[in-house]
Design a protein around this motif. Structure first.
Motif, PDB file in Angstrom:
ATOM      1  N   GLY A  14      53.050  45.015  37.965  1.00  0.00           N
ATOM      2  CA  GLY A  14      52.119  44.076  37.352  1.00  0.00           C
ATOM      3  C   GLY A  14      50.989  43.625  38.245  1.00  0.00           C
ATOM      4  O   GLY A  14      50.231  42.718  37.890  1.00  0.00           O
ATOM      5  N   THR A  19      45.729  49.537  35.959  1.00  0.00           N
ATOM      6  CA  THR A  19      44.416  49.057  35.511  1.00  0.00           C
ATOM      7  C   THR A  19      43.328  49.531  36.473  1.00  0.00           C
ATOM      8  O   THR A  19      42.255  49.982  36.045  1.00  0.00           O
ATOM      9  CB  THR A  19      44.437  47.513  35.441  1.00  0.00           C
ATOM     10  OG1 THR A  19      45.479  47.121  34.543  1.00  0.00           O
ATOM     11  CG2 THR A  19      43.113  46.946  34.975  1.00  0.00           C
ATOM     12  N   GLY A 174      38.393  40.656  39.047  1.00  0.00           N
ATOM     13  CA  GLY A 174      38.718  39.383  38.409  1.00  0.00           C
ATOM     14  C   GLY A 174      39.718  39.540  37.279  1.00  0.00           C
ATOM     15  O   GLY A 174      39.941  40.639  36.776  1.00  0.00           O
TER      16      GLY A 174
HETATM   17  N1  LIG Z   1      41.987  42.436  36.313  1.00  0.00           N
HETATM   18  C1  LIG Z   1      42.741  42.218  35.238  1.00  0.00           C
HETATM   19  N2  LIG Z   1      42.329  41.347  34.264  1.00  0.00           N
HETATM   20  C2  LIG Z   1      43.095  41.129  33.175  1.00  0.00           C
HETATM   21  N3  LIG Z   1      44.287  41.705  32.943  1.00  0.00           N
HETATM   22  C3  LIG Z   1      44.754  42.568  33.862  1.00  0.00           C
HETATM   23  C4  LIG Z   1      44.020  42.867  35.053  1.00  0.00           C
HETATM   24  N4  LIG Z   1      44.747  43.747  35.784  1.00  0.00           N
HETATM   25  C5  LIG Z   1      45.863  43.988  35.100  1.00  0.00           C
HETATM   26  N5  LIG Z   1      45.887  43.291  33.940  1.00  0.00           N
HETATM   27  C6  LIG Z   1      46.974  43.301  32.929  1.00  0.00           C
HETATM   28  O1  LIG Z   1      48.201  43.017  33.592  1.00  0.00           O
HETATM   29  C7  LIG Z   1      49.238  43.858  33.141  1.00  0.00           C
HETATM   30  C8  LIG Z   1      49.803  44.631  34.343  1.00  0.00           C
HETATM   31  O2  LIG Z   1      48.776  45.422  34.900  1.00  0.00           O
HETATM   32  P1  LIG Z   1      49.036  46.919  35.405  1.00  0.00           P
HETATM   33  O3  LIG Z   1      47.727  47.472  35.792  1.00  0.00           O
HETATM   34  O4  LIG Z   1      49.820  47.668  34.383  1.00  0.00           O
HETATM   35  O5  LIG Z   1      49.926  46.646  36.681  1.00  0.00           O
HETATM   36  P2  LIG Z   1      50.842  47.663  37.533  1.00  0.00           P
HETATM   37  O6  LIG Z   1      50.393  49.045  37.206  1.00  0.00           O
HETATM   38  O7  LIG Z   1      50.613  47.278  38.953  1.00  0.00           O
HETATM   39  O8  LIG Z   1      52.259  47.400  37.108  1.00  0.00           O
HETATM   40  C9  LIG Z   1      48.624  44.747  32.062  1.00  0.00           C
HETATM   41  O9  LIG Z   1      48.929  44.199  30.813  1.00  0.00           O
HETATM   42  C10 LIG Z   1      47.134  44.692  32.334  1.00  0.00           C
HETATM   43  O10 LIG Z   1      46.365  44.842  31.161  1.00  0.00           O
END
Ligand SMILES: Nc1ncnc2c1ncn2[C@@H]1O[C@H](COP(=O)(O)OP(=O)(O)O)[C@@H](O)[C@H]1O
Ligand SMILES: [Mg+2]
Length: 221
Positions: A14, A19, A174
């Motif tokens: 998370g 992302t 952000g």
């Molecule tokens: N910069 C950001 N702004 C808003 N939401 C985000 C952002 N980065 C990640 N998220 C949300 O947080 C959640 C986890 O992000 P993710 O990229 O899947 O994390 P990871 O791959 O490290 O587990 C997802 O639902 C994603 O849409």
């Protein structure tokens, strides 16, 4: 030409790894780069998004969570790419470690929470260990992600990263609806969110971690 291999890793789930990979891959593909993504997360978050939602110039995608085949998958994609991005799972599994070992550089997304900063420090130690074991340098930077802009908690988190002497990018990502929306729309954000991604790309180019211009010889596989 052989691609730069950039791995995105953090022991914490998370943190924003997938992302970041979505935004970097889509933005660089739109700039004309031949981008490949290796999804080393058994949950295949990037790969299934790429199959079902992504809208943009072609990105070569390979889902390979088996650590015995991961380095080979990266090697196979590298000759036909300018950049291979490797997305990893949110725990210190073997595929993530192999992805770190195969990388030219590693990005460690970190949200502004104490737990995340501790995990980022742990991830940097893991990268340092992989570098030592392979007797080469593996440069890494923490990328502050999901920052609530201009808030005390964000200022505090950045100060904590600096106090812990964790190397970080100046550019940060952000907490923006546009990034969350990208998971549904399949489109890499423009506007303020897009500018943050562009600033990060510029900084990574400055570090020599991203190619400056697309190679003529690389072709999407
Ligand atoms: N910069 C950001 N702004 C808003 N939401 C985000 C952002 N980065 C990640 N998220 C949300 O947080 C959640 C986890 O992000 P993710 O990229 O899947 O994390 P990871 O791959 O490290 O587990 C997802 O639902 C994603 O849409
Ligand atoms: Mg992920």
């Amino acid at each position: 030409m052989t691609a730069t291999v950039l791995t995105v890793a953090s022991t914490k789930g998370g943190a924003g790894k997938t992302t970041l990979v979505m935004a970097l891959a889509g933005t660089l593909a739109a700039e004309g780069f031949h981008v490949a993504v290796v999804d080393a997360d058994p949950n295949r978050a990037y790969a299934s998004w790429a199959e079902s939602a992504y809208e943009g110039p072609a990105v070569s995608v390979r889902a390979e969570a088996d650590e015995t085949r991961l380095a080979e998958a990266i090697d196979e994609l590298a000759p036909s790419s300018d950049l291979v991005l490797v997305d990893t799972a949110g725990f210190g599994n073997r595929a993530a470690l192999l992805a770190i070992a195969a990388a030219d550089a590693v990005l460690v997304p970190c949200t502004p929470s104490r737990a995340d900063i501790e995990q980022a420090a742990k991830t940097l130690k893991l990268i340092e260990g992989a570098a030592r074991a392979s007797r080469r340098a593996i440069p890494a930077r923490v990328v502050p992600c999901r920052l609530k802009l201009a808030t005390a908690v964000t200022r505090h988190a950045l100060a904590e990263l600096d106090a812990a002497a964790l190397p970080r990018t100046e550019a940060s990502i952000g907490d923006r609806v546009a990034f969350a929306e990208m998971t549904f729309s399949g489109r890499v954000p423009a506007g303020d969110a897009g500018q943050e991604v562009a600033a990060l790309i510029a900084e990574l180019r400055g570090l020599g971690w991203l190619p400056n211009r697309p190679s003529a010889s690389a072709a999407p596989s």
